[in-house]
Design an enzyme around this catalytic site. Structure first.
Site, PDB file in Angstrom:
ATOM      1  N   GLY A   1      17.431 -46.524  92.385  1.00 19.03           N
ATOM      2  CA  GLY A   1      17.043 -46.161  90.696  1.00 19.03           C
ATOM      3  C   GLY A   1      17.339 -46.993  89.478  1.00 19.03           C
ATOM      4  O   GLY A   1      17.133 -48.212  89.214  1.00 19.03           O
TER       5      GLY A   1
ATOM      6  N   GLY B   1      20.830 -48.114  88.801  1.00 20.51           N
ATOM      7  CA  GLY B   1      21.694 -49.027  89.891  1.00 20.51           C
ATOM      8  C   GLY B   1      21.104 -49.113  91.238  1.00 20.51           C
ATOM      9  O   GLY B   1      20.028 -48.298  91.303  1.00 20.51           O
ATOM     10  N   THR B   2      21.196 -49.963  92.571  1.00 22.31           N
ATOM     11  CA  THR B   2      21.303 -49.340  93.290  1.00 22.31           C
ATOM     12  C   THR B   2      22.351 -48.629  94.322  1.00 22.31           C
ATOM     13  O   THR B   2      24.024 -49.018  93.936  1.00 22.31           O
ATOM     14  CB  THR B   2      21.002 -51.387  94.204  1.00 22.31           C
ATOM     15  OG1 THR B   2      19.660 -52.111  93.388  1.00 22.31           O
ATOM     16  CG2 THR B   2      20.672 -51.571  95.104  1.00 22.31           C
TER      17      THR B   2
ATOM     18  N   LYS C   1      27.485 -47.661  94.586  1.00 20.44           N
ATOM     19  CA  LYS C   1      26.511 -47.308  93.807  1.00 20.44           C
ATOM     20  C   LYS C   1      27.016 -48.863  92.435  1.00 20.44           C
ATOM     21  O   LYS C   1      27.921 -48.748  92.256  1.00 20.44           O
ATOM     22  CB  LYS C   1      25.607 -46.256  93.337  1.00 20.44           C
ATOM     23  CG  LYS C   1      25.057 -45.927  91.701  1.00 20.44           C
ATOM     24  CD  LYS C   1      24.837 -44.948  91.752  1.00 20.44           C
ATOM     25  CE  LYS C   1      23.736 -45.360  90.238  1.00 20.44           C
ATOM     26  NZ  LYS C   1      23.739 -43.868  89.536  1.00 20.44           N
TER      27      LYS C   1
ATOM     28  N   ASP D   1      18.278 -35.467  84.239  1.00 22.15           N
ATOM     29  CA  ASP D   1      17.885 -36.033  84.858  1.00 22.15           C
ATOM     30  C   ASP D   1      17.824 -35.458  86.392  1.00 22.15           C
ATOM     31  O   ASP D   1      17.576 -35.693  87.680  1.00 22.15           O
ATOM     32  CB  ASP D   1      18.738 -37.190  85.409  1.00 22.15           C
ATOM     33  CG  ASP D   1      17.258 -38.626  85.607  1.00 22.15           C
ATOM     34  OD1 ASP D   1      16.195 -37.986  85.606  1.00 22.15           O
ATOM     35  OD2 ASP D   1      17.727 -40.133  86.313  1.00 22.15           O
TER      36      ASP D   1
END
Length: 356
Positions: A81, A84-85, A100, A198
């Protein structure tokens, strides 16, 4: 004969040189591939690992955890996103985590890491993803979360199912109630209160029992007991943001309620808020559903993969979603009221009595 030997020697040298060059190139390419595959290059020294006390973490040391983490590759990626991954980290055959990674170098990324730590440090709730620890180093930060084996709601509704079950109505209802419980806890029971900012289907994760867990607190805002809003730079995901947020830049709990209303529409219709067909028609999911509900034709909007569903329950959830999506935030229910209304659907008391 002498000329033949010279030619033969020349050919042999060329062949050897060619083979040698190929071997060198292959070694260089392999080293480059290894560098690309390794996603954590920092040495084990110089970083700080903190593992919170929990039943899962008791038998693990920081050294074991870091050694496993440093061996993660791109093949272990399970999500990504704006902040981060996420990687799947298998520590033992029976214990796995979601890690993360947030690269440093951007003040906003660093703030996202700090916000997640601040928001998640003390939270223990069945419908919020558990934070087990973190690691901070020179070039990146890591957040260590509980692994959700069934992935995200977004994947089930909009992704390739590759063998996963199609969500039936009972499962969708269960997910809606679980996600609402998590959000209601953030808004009402945490001190200070937490605004997620979010809420979307990709941030609602599903455990092995398809129980919903709210995740990703990179935009979360903490709000004092007497505060009604927090002024921020507008951030979030297009299609989920409350209309007043664009005008005022004020993050409020009612903004999360609006976003959750969009998620309810996704559960009901199986369509993204930014579905291409809506863009082509110059409309959007919220506007389209409001028109359908106005004409009392909700069944026309229900996800086509739902072969069987109780019409009355589905209409009740459409009604709750519409309340969440009121243009005037003061007319929206709180998440605690949304939870009561959803739970009331399967009781004898009419949902309409909750807000009266």
């Amino acid at each position: 004969m002498a000329n033949g030997r010279v030619v033969g020697s020349y050919v042999s040298i060329c062949v050897i040189a060619f083979i040698t060059s190929k071997i060198v190139v292959a070694i260089l390419l392999y080293k480059r591939w290894c560098r690309k595959q390794k996603v954590f290059q920092d040495s084990l020294s110089g970083g700080k690992m903190v593992l919170f006390r929990s039943s899962k973490m008791q038998s693990l040391s920081s050294e074991i955890f870091l050694n496993k983490t440093m061996k993660l590759t791109n093949k272990d990626i399970i999500g990504s996103g704006g902040y981060g991954t996420v990687y799947r980290l298998a520590v033992t055959d029976s214990i796995s985590f979601a890690v993360k990674k947030l690269s440093k170098g951007s003040s906003e990324r660093d703030r996202g890491f700090e916000r997640e730590l601040e928001a998640m440090g003390d939270i223990k709730h069945r419908n919020i993803v558990t934070l087990h620890g973190y690691y901070t180093a020179l070039h990146f930060n890591l957040l260590i979360y509980e692994l959700m084996p069934n992935g995200s709601l977004d994947l089930y509704l909009h992704g390739k199912h590759d063998g996963r079950i199609i969500l039936d109505w009972d499962t969708r209802y269960k997910i809606a109630v679980g996600a609402t419980r998590g959000l209601a806890y953030l808004h009402h029971d945490c001190i200070p209160h937490i605004i997620h900012r979010d809420i979307k289907s990709s941030n609602i994760l599903l455990d092995k029992d398809m129980e919903a867990h709210v995740s990703d607190f990179g935009l979360a805002t903490l709000m004092g007991k007497d505060q009604t809003h927090v002024s921020t730079i507008v951030a979030g995901t297009f299609g989920y943001l409350a209309p007043e947020y664009f005008d005022t830049g004020r993050a409020t709990a009612k903004g999360d309620v609006y976003s959750f209303g969009v998620v309810l529409l996704e559960l009901l219709t199986g369509r993204r808020p930014t579905d291409e067909t809506f863009i082509e028609e110059g409309t959007k999911l919220v506007t389209w559903v409001k028109t359908v509900v106005e004409y009392k034709r909700e069944e026309l909007a229900v996800d086509s993969s739902l072969a069987h569903f109780p019409v009355n329950e589905v209409k009740e959830v459409f009604g709750i979603a519409m309340r969440c999506l009121e243009t005037d935030p003061s007319l929206r229910p709180t998440m605690a009221e949304v939870l009561k209304m959803l739970e009331q659907i399967r009781s004898d008391k009419p949902v309409s009595d909750i807000l009266n």
